[in-house]
Each structure stands twice: as structure tokens, then as C-alpha cells.
Design an enzyme around this catalytic site. Structure first.
Site, PDB file in Angstrom:
ATOM      1  N   LEU A  19       0.827  -1.205   0.000  1.00 27.76           N
ATOM      2  CA  LEU A  19       0.000   0.000   0.000  1.00 27.76           C
ATOM      3  C   LEU A  19       0.862   1.257   0.000  1.00 27.76           C
ATOM      4  O   LEU A  19       0.613   2.200  -0.757  1.00 27.76           O
ATOM      5  CB  LEU A  19      -0.932   0.001   1.216  1.00 27.76           C
ATOM      6  CG  LEU A  19      -1.842   1.222   1.350  1.00 27.76           C
ATOM      7  CD1 LEU A  19      -2.770   1.351   0.151  1.00 27.76           C
ATOM      8  CD2 LEU A  19      -2.651   1.144   2.648  1.00 27.76           C
ATOM      9  N   THR A  42       9.665   6.396   5.118  1.00 25.60           N
ATOM     10  CA  THR A  42      10.036   5.974   6.463  1.00 25.60           C
ATOM     11  C   THR A  42      10.217   4.463   6.483  1.00 25.60           C
ATOM     12  O   THR A  42       9.573   3.725   5.737  1.00 25.60           O
ATOM     13  CB  THR A  42       8.989   6.367   7.520  1.00 25.60           C
ATOM     14  OG1 THR A  42       7.855   5.486   7.433  1.00 25.60           O
ATOM     15  CG2 THR A  42       8.536   7.808   7.340  1.00 25.60           C
ATOM     16  N   LYS A  48      15.764  -0.981   3.560  1.00 19.96           N
ATOM     17  CA  LYS A  48      14.375  -0.917   3.106  1.00 19.96           C
ATOM     18  C   LYS A  48      14.011   0.481   2.613  1.00 19.96           C
ATOM     19  O   LYS A  48      13.290   0.653   1.633  1.00 19.96           O
ATOM     20  CB  LYS A  48      13.431  -1.345   4.234  1.00 19.96           C
ATOM     21  CG  LYS A  48      13.308  -2.832   4.447  1.00 19.96           C
ATOM     22  CD  LYS A  48      12.547  -3.483   3.294  1.00 19.96           C
ATOM     23  CE  LYS A  48      12.288  -4.956   3.574  1.00 19.96           C
ATOM     24  NZ  LYS A  48      11.575  -5.594   2.438  1.00 19.96           N
ATOM     25  N   SER A 184      -7.097   3.400   7.999  1.00 21.70           N
ATOM     26  CA  SER A 184      -7.841   2.531   8.908  1.00 21.70           C
ATOM     27  C   SER A 184      -8.077   1.195   8.196  1.00 21.70           C
ATOM     28  O   SER A 184      -7.220   0.728   7.443  1.00 21.70           O
ATOM     29  CB  SER A 184      -9.150   3.215   9.323  1.00 21.70           C
ATOM     30  OG  SER A 184      -9.892   2.376  10.188  1.00 21.70           O
ATOM     31  N   TYR A 207      -5.154  -6.199  15.998  1.00 23.07           N
ATOM     32  CA  TYR A 207      -5.006  -5.399  14.781  1.00 23.07           C
ATOM     33  C   TYR A 207      -6.305  -4.664  14.471  1.00 23.07           C
ATOM     34  O   TYR A 207      -6.310  -3.447  14.252  1.00 23.07           O
ATOM     35  CB  TYR A 207      -4.612  -6.281  13.587  1.00 23.07           C
ATOM     36  CG  TYR A 207      -4.567  -5.503  12.291  1.00 23.07           C
ATOM     37  CD1 TYR A 207      -3.460  -4.730  11.969  1.00 23.07           C
ATOM     38  CD2 TYR A 207      -5.651  -5.511  11.415  1.00 23.07           C
ATOM     39  CE1 TYR A 207      -3.416  -3.995  10.791  1.00 23.07           C
ATOM     40  CE2 TYR A 207      -5.628  -4.781  10.242  1.00 23.07           C
ATOM     41  CZ  TYR A 207      -4.515  -4.021   9.934  1.00 23.07           C
ATOM     42  OH  TYR A 207      -4.490  -3.280   8.780  1.00 23.07           O
ATOM     43  N   LYS A 211      -7.361  -0.447  14.620  1.00 23.35           N
ATOM     44  CA  LYS A 211      -7.956   0.348  13.552  1.00 23.35           C
ATOM     45  C   LYS A 211      -9.263   1.008  14.015  1.00 23.35           C
ATOM     46  O   LYS A 211      -9.615   2.092  13.548  1.00 23.35           O
ATOM     47  CB  LYS A 211      -8.195  -0.526  12.319  1.00 23.35           C
ATOM     48  CG  LYS A 211      -6.905  -1.034  11.682  1.00 23.35           C
ATOM     49  CD  LYS A 211      -5.984   0.106  11.288  1.00 23.35           C
ATOM     50  CE  LYS A 211      -4.700  -0.356  10.652  1.00 23.35           C
ATOM     51  NZ  LYS A 211      -3.823   0.754  10.212  1.00 23.35           N
ATOM     52  N   SER A 243      -1.262  -8.234   0.684  1.00 25.37           N
ATOM     53  CA  SER A 243      -0.360  -7.582   1.622  1.00 25.37           C
ATOM     54  C   SER A 243       0.856  -8.459   1.863  1.00 25.37           C
ATOM     55  O   SER A 243       0.719  -9.668   2.085  1.00 25.37           O
ATOM     56  CB  SER A 243      -1.076  -7.321   2.951  1.00 25.37           C
ATOM     57  OG  SER A 243      -0.192  -6.843   3.926  1.00 25.37           O
TER      58      SER A 243
END
Length: 352
Positions: A19, A42, A48, A184, A207, A211, A243
Site C-alpha cells: 500500500l 520511512t 528498506k 484505517s 489489529y 484500527k 499484503s
């Protein structure tokens, strides 16, 4: 119009995720091509961060080919380490006079695996529900960060909140069109959060609970950010997409089986199975670049895709029950950490 008026500076947290990298790609397309654009990626690690920068550079060279200056910086930050956040704030304040866009794309989970028996039952009886609101992902309970807080709570909500509170006045209020975009989830149901366990240490759905906290924190802060600092804050959800974070629990057979179920769900009418990171990034970049002063901030903007694969937006109302309690808790916790972090500044490195 001055050169500064044509300069946009964006921070994208979690840039190395599917994402996050697609938010960067879409931002290259949506920010006017002749503007100077600085993207601050970041990461927890330098390799990375550099990998993300090289991917974005390559996308611009092969696809967008922007006319204006495109430059990059990186910010090494670990949201489960408050000293790291404080050091990141110091770096930003030292090197920048403003931040225009801040994407909070934190998606830490503490997964232990998959209950394959439950997964099989759910997908056979109701595949759309099973692929949208799965209950077969096993999450660890009681995991704390080195700071002693709930790890998922700190990574996904409190850490980013602390960053926002630390730079909203010093950096973001200096931008005439500053925007904060929280990511979210479609899975942030009120039932996933207990107000007796705001750090999610007793939850087996930490998790999803984090959210839900994002939704409530947004509702309790967006008006103050706008009236006090001129900052527009939005909350979005990217739907269901592939993901990288869950790949380790899948083999090639189960991965492609999952993709097949995603496409079946979309064909059966689910608007949330975006599948691609590009479609998932639609709502976050839309609210960043295309909303105006009359756009609602009290709703959740969702990335959706038709059964033919055409992307669109599908917005959702948010149940605000408990938002004031959440804000009070976060404000008290922030004050505690302000005291703990006083005078703790780490001078790190310079731009890429």
C-alpha cells in the site's frame, strides 16, 4: 505564486509495504507534474528505505516522468520505540520548515498463523464474508513493546499520534494545505475494541481493535487540527488487497487460492476486494489531493472496485461512541511520555 508555493513535501509511513509504495506512485501522478515534490519515506531499516526510494525513482523514470524536481529523503523511525519517534521529530524539525502531507500507513500485527480448519469452514459457507471479515487469523495476546505498551496499540495508533502531535504546530501548520491521512481498515468494527483494554493487551483481535482506535481518534481530533492549525485530517480504508505482511503464512498453493477467492468475492458483488495495491491506494491519495474545504471529514473514505475491476470511492459513516474517552486517554499518555522523553534527542543522519 512563489517557488515555495509549488513545493510539496510528503511523508509516507510504511513506504515499503504494498500500500505504501502505491501511495507514492499515485502521488507522483496526482501532484501537478511541474511542482517540486519531496517524498520522505520511512522505514525501520536503511536498506528498506533505500529500496523504496529506488522503486519510486524507477516508476517516475518509466511512467510518470515528472517535469518538476523530484527529490527524496528517508526517516528511520520505529513506532514501537518512543525515543525513535522523538529522534525522528528532531530530524524533521532540523531539516524542514514545513510538511504538507502525512500518510499514517501503520499496519503492525502480531500474527501467529492461520486456523486452517476454521478458514475452510468459513470459505465454504460464506466466501465473501470469509474474505472480508475473517476470524481464522490467529493473533498473539499480550505482546508488549520494549516501552511497556501494547505493541500493536503503540505501533498503529499511539506512536503515529505522538508524531502528529509533535509536528502539527512546528511543521504542518506552516503549510497552507496541510493534510494528515490515517489508514484505517474495513475491519474496524466497534465490537473489536474494549474500553477496558485500550492498549489491546487482552485482545485476540488487536489489529482490528487498533484500527477502531484510529477511527475514534480521528473523530475526536480532526476539528481541533483544522481550527487550531489549519490542518485537514481524513481517515481512509484501503479495502482488501494483497499484503506482503501475511505472505510467510502462505505457500504458493494457498496464496493463489486466496487470490482466487478475492476475485470470486469481487465477482459476487463485494466492493472491497481491490486486490491490487494501486486500487487500494485510491482513497488515501484522493483525500490528499482532490478534497476541498467543503469535503466531509467525519466519514471514512474507502477504496472500492467494481466487479469489472474499475476503481471508485465508497464512503462510510463512523460510529463515534467513546471517542472522547479515547482522546482523554491518549492525551494523558502523551503527557506521560513528554515527561519521560524530555531532553532525549538523538542526532542521526542527513538526507539521501
Amino acid at each position: 505564486m512563489t517557488a515555495e508555493d509549488n513545493h510539496r513535501i510528503a511523508i509516507i509511513t510504511g513506504t515499503s509495504s504494498n500500500l505504501g509504495i502505491n501511495i507514492a506512485y499515485r502521488l507522483l501522478r496526482e501532484v501537478p507534474s511541474d511542482y517540486r515534490l519531496t517524498i520522505i519515506v520511512t522505514s525501520r531499516t536503511l536498506p528498506k528505505a533505500i529500496e523504496s526510494i529506488e522503486s519510486i525513482k524507477k516508476y517516475d523514470e518509466t511512467t510518470t516522468k515528472r517535469k518538476g524536481i523530484l527529490e527524496f529523503d528517508y526517516l528511520l523511525i520505529e513506532f514501537t520505540n518512543m525515543v525513535s519517534i522523538r529522534a525522528a521529530v528532531y530530524e524533521l524539525e532540523k531539516n524542514y520548515t514545513k510538511i504538507d502531507y502525512l500518510f499514517i500507513n501503520a499496519a503492525q500485527g502480531v500474527y501467529a498463523g492461520i486456523d486452517w480448519i476454521q478458514a475452510t469452514k468459513e470459505n465454504l459457507t460464506n466466501p465473501v464474508k470469509a474474505c472480508t471479515y475473517p476470524t481464522y487469523k490467529i493473533q498473539k495476546i499480550g505482546v508488549k513493546s520494549k516501552d511497556g505498551m501494547g505493541l500493536v496499540f503503540q505501533a498503529n495508533v499511539f506512536g503515529p499520534y505522538y508524531l502528529i502531535e509533535s509536528i502539527c504546530q512546528s511543521l504542518m501548520s506552516n503549510s497552507p494545505d496541510a493534510r494528515i491521512i490515517w489508514i484505517s481498515s474495513i475491519m474496524s468494527k466497534p465490537s473489536y475494541l474494549s474500553f477496558n483494554d485500550l492498549q489491546l493487551l487482552e485482545s485476540d483481535v488487536s489489529y482490528e481493535g487498533s484500527k477502531r482506535l484510529v477511527d475514534l481518534l480521528h473523530l475526536s481530533t480532526f476539528e481541533t487540527l483544522k481550527t487550531k492549525y489549519g490542518i485537514k485530517q481524513y481517515v481512509t480504508q484501503p479495502g482488501i488487497f494483497t499484503s506482503f505482511s501475511f505472505f510467510k503464512f502462505l505457500n504458493p498453493f494457498t496464496f493463489y487460492g486466496m487470490l482466487l477467492l478475492f476475485y470470486i468475492s469481487r465477482f459476487l458483488g463485494s466492493p472491497w476486494h481491490n486486490i491490487s495495491g494501486w486500487n487500494a491506494a485510491n482513497a488515501p491519495v484522493f483525500v490528499c489531493t482532490k478534497t476541498d474545504d467543503d469535503s466531509r471529514q467525519d466519514i471514512k473514505y474507502g477504496s472500492a472496485t467494481s466487479h469489472k475491476g474499475v476503481e471508485y470511492l465508497k464512503n462510510m459513516e463512523i460510529d463515534g461512541t467513546g471517542k472522547d474517552d479515547v482522546l482523554n486517554y491518549f492525551q494523558l499518555l502523551k503527557k506521560e511520555w513528554d515527561d519521560k522523553l524530555r531532553d532525549q534527542i538523538v542526532d542521526t543522519r542527513r538526507a539521501y
